[in-house]
Design a protein around this motif. Structure first.
Motif, PDB file in Angstrom:
ATOM      1  N   ILE A 428       0.810  -1.189   0.138  1.00 25.67           N
ATOM      2  CA  ILE A 428      -0.003   0.175   0.030  1.00 25.67           C
ATOM      3  C   ILE A 428       0.742   1.316  -0.027  1.00 25.67           C
ATOM      4  O   ILE A 428       1.603   1.335   0.795  1.00 25.67           O
ATOM      5  N   MET A 429       0.556   2.312  -1.018  1.00 22.73           N
ATOM      6  CA  MET A 429       1.399   3.316  -1.135  1.00 22.73           C
ATOM      7  C   MET A 429       0.502   4.444  -0.842  1.00 22.73           C
ATOM      8  O   MET A 429      -0.710   4.436  -1.390  1.00 22.73           O
ATOM      9  N   THR A 430       0.782   5.430  -0.118  1.00 25.42           N
ATOM     10  CA  THR A 430      -0.234   6.564   0.299  1.00 25.42           C
ATOM     11  C   THR A 430       0.304   7.717  -0.209  1.00 25.42           C
ATOM     12  O   THR A 430       1.693   7.906  -0.379  1.00 25.42           O
ATOM     13  N   THR A 431      -0.512   8.797  -0.792  1.00 28.79           N
ATOM     14  CA  THR A 431      -0.102  10.000  -1.211  1.00 28.79           C
ATOM     15  C   THR A 431      -1.169  11.208  -0.989  1.00 28.79           C
ATOM     16  O   THR A 431      -2.234  10.759  -0.746  1.00 28.79           O
ATOM     17  N   ASN A 432      -0.672  12.316  -0.752  1.00 29.94           N
ATOM     18  CA  ASN A 432      -1.621  13.640  -0.604  1.00 29.94           C
ATOM     19  C   ASN A 432      -1.782  14.189  -2.051  1.00 29.94           C
ATOM     20  O   ASN A 432      -2.538  14.889  -2.201  1.00 29.94           O
ATOM     21  N   SER A 433      -1.068  13.327  -3.058  1.00 32.69           N
ATOM     22  CA  SER A 433      -1.310  14.078  -4.528  1.00 32.69           C
ATOM     23  C   SER A 433      -2.760  14.288  -4.791  1.00 32.69           C
ATOM     24  O   SER A 433      -3.630  13.076  -4.769  1.00 32.69           O
ATOM     25  N   GLY A 434      -3.143  15.049  -5.571  1.00 24.00           N
ATOM     26  CA  GLY A 434      -4.474  15.398  -6.142  1.00 24.00           C
ATOM     27  C   GLY A 434      -5.644  15.558  -5.104  1.00 24.00           C
ATOM     28  O   GLY A 434      -6.866  15.579  -5.274  1.00 24.00           O
ATOM     29  N   SER A 435      -5.160  15.817  -3.548  1.00 24.84           N
ATOM     30  CA  SER A 435      -6.181  16.248  -2.717  1.00 24.84           C
ATOM     31  C   SER A 435      -6.871  17.285  -3.062  1.00 24.84           C
ATOM     32  O   SER A 435      -8.214  17.289  -2.552  1.00 24.84           O
ATOM     33  N   LYS A 436      -6.411  18.471  -3.817  1.00 24.76           N
ATOM     34  CA  LYS A 436      -7.100  19.461  -4.001  1.00 24.76           C
ATOM     35  C   LYS A 436      -8.415  19.049  -4.903  1.00 24.76           C
ATOM     36  O   LYS A 436      -9.679  19.414  -4.761  1.00 24.76           O
ATOM     37  N   ALA A 437      -8.241  18.078  -6.024  1.00 27.71           N
ATOM     38  CA  ALA A 437      -9.183  17.750  -6.921  1.00 27.71           C
ATOM     39  C   ALA A 437     -10.204  16.855  -6.177  1.00 27.71           C
ATOM     40  O   ALA A 437     -11.496  16.862  -6.219  1.00 27.71           O
ATOM     41  N   ILE A 438      -9.840  16.074  -5.149  1.00 24.62           N
ATOM     42  CA  ILE A 438     -10.779  15.276  -4.313  1.00 24.62           C
ATOM     43  C   ILE A 438     -11.507  15.994  -3.381  1.00 24.62           C
ATOM     44  O   ILE A 438     -12.664  15.744  -3.492  1.00 24.62           O
ATOM     45  N   ILE A 439     -11.069  17.215  -2.793  1.00 23.42           N
ATOM     46  CA  ILE A 439     -11.819  17.846  -1.805  1.00 23.42           C
ATOM     47  C   ILE A 439     -12.918  18.752  -2.725  1.00 23.42           C
ATOM     48  O   ILE A 439     -14.145  18.760  -2.316  1.00 23.42           O
ATOM     49  N   ASN A 440     -12.779  19.142  -3.810  1.00 26.26           N
ATOM     50  CA  ASN A 440     -13.500  19.896  -5.036  1.00 26.26           C
ATOM     51  C   ASN A 440     -14.588  18.870  -5.192  1.00 26.26           C
ATOM     52  O   ASN A 440     -15.727  19.459  -5.291  1.00 26.26           O
ATOM     53  N   ARG A 441     -14.296  17.865  -5.614  1.00 20.86           N
ATOM     54  CA  ARG A 441     -15.362  16.696  -6.132  1.00 20.86           C
ATOM     55  C   ARG A 441     -16.277  16.452  -5.020  1.00 20.86           C
ATOM     56  O   ARG A 441     -17.339  16.147  -5.302  1.00 20.86           O
ATOM     57  N   GLN A 442     -15.710  16.344  -3.841  1.00 19.63           N
ATOM     58  CA  GLN A 442     -16.414  16.111  -2.697  1.00 19.63           C
ATOM     59  C   GLN A 442     -17.619  16.995  -2.346  1.00 19.63           C
ATOM     60  O   GLN A 442     -18.883  16.753  -1.810  1.00 19.63           O
ATOM     61  N   SER A 443     -17.519  18.134  -2.732  1.00 16.78           N
ATOM     62  CA  SER A 443     -18.635  19.249  -2.564  1.00 16.78           C
ATOM     63  C   SER A 443     -19.626  19.070  -3.579  1.00 16.78           C
ATOM     64  O   SER A 443     -20.675  19.970  -3.331  1.00 16.78           O
ATOM     65  N   LYS A 444     -19.373  18.372  -4.696  1.00 18.16           N
ATOM     66  CA  LYS A 444     -20.437  18.284  -5.621  1.00 18.16           C
ATOM     67  C   LYS A 444     -21.479  17.217  -5.219  1.00 18.16           C
ATOM     68  O   LYS A 444     -21.559  16.546  -4.239  1.00 18.16           O
ATOM     69  N   SER A 445     -22.715  17.374  -5.844  1.00 14.93           N
ATOM     70  CA  SER A 445     -23.542  16.531  -5.604  1.00 14.93           C
ATOM     71  C   SER A 445     -23.288  15.063  -6.160  1.00 14.93           C
ATOM     72  O   SER A 445     -22.520  14.827  -6.986  1.00 14.93           O
ATOM     73  N   ASP A 446     -24.233  14.106  -5.619  1.00 12.41           N
ATOM     74  CA  ASP A 446     -24.002  12.685  -6.111  1.00 12.41           C
ATOM     75  C   ASP A 446     -24.194  12.554  -7.564  1.00 12.41           C
ATOM     76  O   ASP A 446     -23.517  11.826  -7.978  1.00 12.41           O
ATOM     77  N   LEU A 447     -25.245  13.214  -8.015  1.00 17.19           N
ATOM     78  CA  LEU A 447     -25.711  13.195  -9.466  1.00 17.19           C
ATOM     79  C   LEU A 447     -24.410  13.646 -10.430  1.00 17.19           C
ATOM     80  O   LEU A 447     -23.997  12.967 -11.245  1.00 17.19           O
ATOM     81  N   ILE A 448     -23.661  14.654  -9.917  1.00 12.35           N
ATOM     82  CA  ILE A 448     -22.562  15.217 -10.703  1.00 12.35           C
ATOM     83  C   ILE A 448     -21.311  14.250 -10.699  1.00 12.35           C
ATOM     84  O   ILE A 448     -20.636  13.783 -11.711  1.00 12.35           O
ATOM     85  N   LYS A 449     -21.324  13.682  -9.356  1.00  9.54           N
ATOM     86  CA  LYS A 449     -20.111  12.743  -9.236  1.00  9.54           C
ATOM     87  C   LYS A 449     -20.237  11.608  -9.978  1.00  9.54           C
ATOM     88  O   LYS A 449     -19.182  10.700 -10.398  1.00  9.54           O
ATOM     89  N   LYS A 450     -21.474  10.981 -10.038  1.00  6.49           N
ATOM     90  CA  LYS A 450     -21.869   9.721 -10.916  1.00  6.49           C
ATOM     91  C   LYS A 450     -21.923   9.765 -12.393  1.00  6.49           C
ATOM     92  O   LYS A 450     -21.943   8.974 -13.029  1.00  6.49           O
ATOM     93  N   ASP A 451     -21.608  11.239 -13.006  1.00  8.73           N
ATOM     94  CA  ASP A 451     -21.771  11.224 -14.293  1.00  8.73           C
ATOM     95  C   ASP A 451     -20.387  10.920 -14.881  1.00  8.73           C
ATOM     96  O   ASP A 451     -19.436  11.286 -14.578  1.00  8.73           O
ATOM     97  N   PRO A 452     -20.499   9.978 -15.882  1.00  9.62           N
ATOM     98  CA  PRO A 452     -19.156   9.302 -16.548  1.00  9.62           C
ATOM     99  C   PRO A 452     -18.293  10.505 -16.907  1.00  9.62           C
ATOM    100  O   PRO A 452     -16.988  10.205 -16.779  1.00  9.62           O
ATOM    101  N   LYS A 453     -18.847  11.450 -17.554  1.00 10.09           N
ATOM    102  CA  LYS A 453     -17.752  12.269 -18.385  1.00 10.09           C
ATOM    103  C   LYS A 453     -17.014  13.082 -17.120  1.00 10.09           C
ATOM    104  O   LYS A 453     -15.948  13.361 -17.395  1.00 10.09           O
TER     105      LYS A 453
END
Length: 627
Positions: A428-453
């Motif tokens: 198991i390798m851990t990284t904080n890389s991409g944390s900003k993108a992950i935090i931004n995505r978390q604020s979106k609705s479930d509908l947006i998160k599940k959108d394939p594009k």
């Protein structure tokens, strides 16, 4: 009977035919009759009649030669009957106490073999050693290989050689002229079924007065196949049988047990008892529950992780390399905790977590050797483990290249040339890389998160973030799965606090005290608590679960859940610890239970709230409460 004087043969060889003649049946190479016959055919040929046995270590090359000696003695119609089979000792030839050089003695030995070629066949084990041997002491290119080439090309002598596949390619195959002088005989590893037959034949020879039941023989086969990865059939099964019989003899057992076999597997191969005693089905069937009970807010990821591991145990994954995962997510969302719980659930103890802080290996030049030495040492002693590489992106690129080899080959050689098996690890390798993108995505609705594009765009952002932090595409491609941890919600934080309080209470109970904090338990002492209030000095005040207070005060999004431990210490542990120490000094309190909750208005009714932690102390005797 040899007609001519052979002082060098007498001094530097062992007569295998004489050795085997003392007990011929002891040297029967079971399940190798076809290979022995192939060697016989090679020796009887007129041209290229010096066979070279090539195979993995432990497959029985030397045993085949001893079986050949047995046939030469016991079979009347053998065309080799009456000949001697002698084994040359290169190590003894290298000794120079007599003043003669290796090259001189080896040449004399070859001369005697040529003079007696109708009566003597020589065997050289580890024959790859003849390439270069002697040249360094004679100061010329006249090594043992060059000495025997002319005689072999004229078929003036017969030599049987044996070497491993690796050494054959490293030494013999590079000398094309030498390789052409030999008749190559490949010795494959015995199958599981063949080895079981061999074991059945060997048991009476090794067991003496100890009974070896069939089910124990089957366990020896299963354990040797599963846990002994650096040896091959049939050797590893026979060695395990021999070791287990030794355990039984020391314990004065008259019957070999599975526990005796497990002792060798644990002691010699560092396999945890938890792994030996439980089947993979047992461990994996509870894995998701164990993980989700201790890692909060990541159920989707934990389910995916569990399924990956089940696929491997089912034999559907690439078994030549370890399972590997890259955990992405902000600080304090459960990446390290997941690794720790995996070690406990799959391998039995937190000690089966091998952890490296990769920021310690960021310096060019000095990091690679230091990391390799520490890594191989720890994995060699704990081959069944979770290998956690924290903040992998901080490591020196040379260290990343080394890990690339581990992910690709599942093995690594240490500084002593020993091959270390990594295939049974979970990396198991851990990284904080991409944390900003992950935090931004978390604020979106479930509908947006599940959108394939949008999901594809998110994955592209993560890969760009990884490459920007030094992950090369070929490294990313070799990782088994990239897993993204969710940003924790406040309800997740409350659950984590409750889990930590539960662990704290278990420790307090060992000292004779209880910490009460959950709503149903507090309600037993304060009946209105589940309605959200209680009376304090005749006044009705709002009361809340203490876990909510601690979550609100202790959680820091930038640091995750790590500050919660300090918050719990300040508001909970300090008060309990003071009482425990007082008890130890002889001032035993007249209570054994702490009832914690928060009184006042929480933040949801005012900007910051005015709530405060309080606790009541009570003595509980036979379920009766005395305040």
């Amino acid at each position: 009977m040899i007609d001519k004087e052979t002082p060098y043969l007498d001094q530097y060889t062992t007569d295998l035919t004489a050795k085997v003649s003392q007990n011929p049946e002891k040297y029967h190479a079971y399940e190798r009759e076809n290979i022995t016959q192939r060697v016989l055919i090679s020796l009887v040929k007129k041209i290229q009649n010096s066979p070279l046995l090539v195979g993995l270590p432990g497959v029985g090359k030397t045993a085949i030669i001893e079986d050949l000696a047995r046939l030469m003695i016991t079979t009347d119609e053998s065309m080799l009957k009456g000949k001697r089979l002698v084994q040359i000792s290169l190590a003894n030839l290298m000794q120079s106490q007599d003043g003669e050089s290796f090259a001189y003695k080896f040449q004399k030995l070859v001369d005697e073999l040529i003079a007696n070629k109708d009566q003597v066949i020589a065997f050289i084990d580890e024959i790859h050693q003849i390439v270069g041997t002697g040249a360094e002491t004679s100061g010329s290119a006249l090594d043992a290989g060059n000495i025997i080439k002319p005689a072999l090309s004229r078929d003036d002598l017969q030599i049987i050689g044996a070497t491993t596949t690796k050494e054959f390619h490293e030494y013999i195959a590079r000398d094309g002229a030498l390789m052409r002088r030999f008749d190559l005989v490949e010795v494959p590893e015995l199958s599981y079924k063949q080895t079981a037959q061999v074991l059945n034949q060997v048991v009476p020879q090794l067991s003496h007065n100890i009974t070896v039941p069939e089910n124990v023989q089957e366990k020896i086969m299963q354990f040797s196949q599963r846990y002994i990865t650096d040896r091959y059939f049939p050797e590893k099964a026979i060695m395990l049988l021999d070791g287990a019989l030794s355990v039984a003899k020391i314990a004065k057992h008259d019957r070999l047990t599975i526990a005796d076999v497990a002792t060798i597997i644990h002691d010699d191969y560092n396999v945890p008892h938890h792994v030996i005693n439980q089947t993979s089905d047992d461990r994996l069937s509870h894995l998701f529950y164990d993980l989700s009970t201790n890692v909060i807010g990541q159920n989707d990821l934990l389910e995916k992780l569990t399924k990956k591991l089940i696929n491997r145990e089912a034999g559907l994954a690439d078994m030549s390399k370890p399972d590997s995962f890259l955990f992405l997510g902000p600080t304090g969302v459960g990446k390290t905790e997941t690794a720790k719980q995996l070690a406990i659930s799959l391998f039995g103890a937190e000690s089966n977590l091998i952890r490296f802080d990769m920021s310690e290996f960021k310096f060019a030049g000095s990091s690679l050797a230091r990391f390799k030495e520490q890594l191989t040492t720890q994995v060699r002693h704990t081959p069944y483990a979770v290998l956690l590489l924290d903040e992998i992106e901080k490591a020196d690129p040379e260290v990343m290249d080394l890990l690339l080899q581990v992910l690709d080959d599942g093995r690594l050689s240490d500084d002593y040339g020993r091959v270390i098996n990594f295939k049974d690890l979970i990396i198991i390798m851990t990284t904080n890389s991409g944390s900003k993108a992950i935090i931004n995505r978390q604020s979106k609705s479930d509908l947006i998160k599940k959108d394939p594009k949008r999901q594809a765009n998110f994955e592209e952002q993560l890969e760009l973030a990884l490459q920007g932090d030094g992950y090369r595409p070929e490294f990313i491609a070799r990782i088994g799965a990239i897993m993204v941890f969710n940003v924790l919600t406040m309800s997740d934080i409350v659950q984590i606090v409750r889990l930590k309080l539960k662990i704290l209470n278990q420790k307090a109970q060992q000292q004779g005290f209880n910490i009460v904090f959950d709503v149903p338990d507090v309600t037993k002492y304060i009946p209105s608590f589940d309605l959200g209030y209680e009376y304090l000095e005749g006044q009705q005040v709002t009361s809340s679960p203490v876990a909510e207070y601690l979550a609100n005060v202790g959680y820091r999004p930038s640091r995750g859940v790590r500050p919660l431990d300090d918050t719990i210490t300040t508001y909970i542990s300090d008060a309990v610890a003071e009482v425990i120490m007082a008890k130890r000094s002889g001032n035993y309190p007249d209570f054994d239970t702490f009832v914690f909750r928060a009184l006042g208005n929480p933040p949801k009714t005012s900007p910051y709230g005015d709530w405060q932690i309080v606790f009541s102390t009570m003595e509980v005797i036979h379920d009766a409460t005395i305040s």
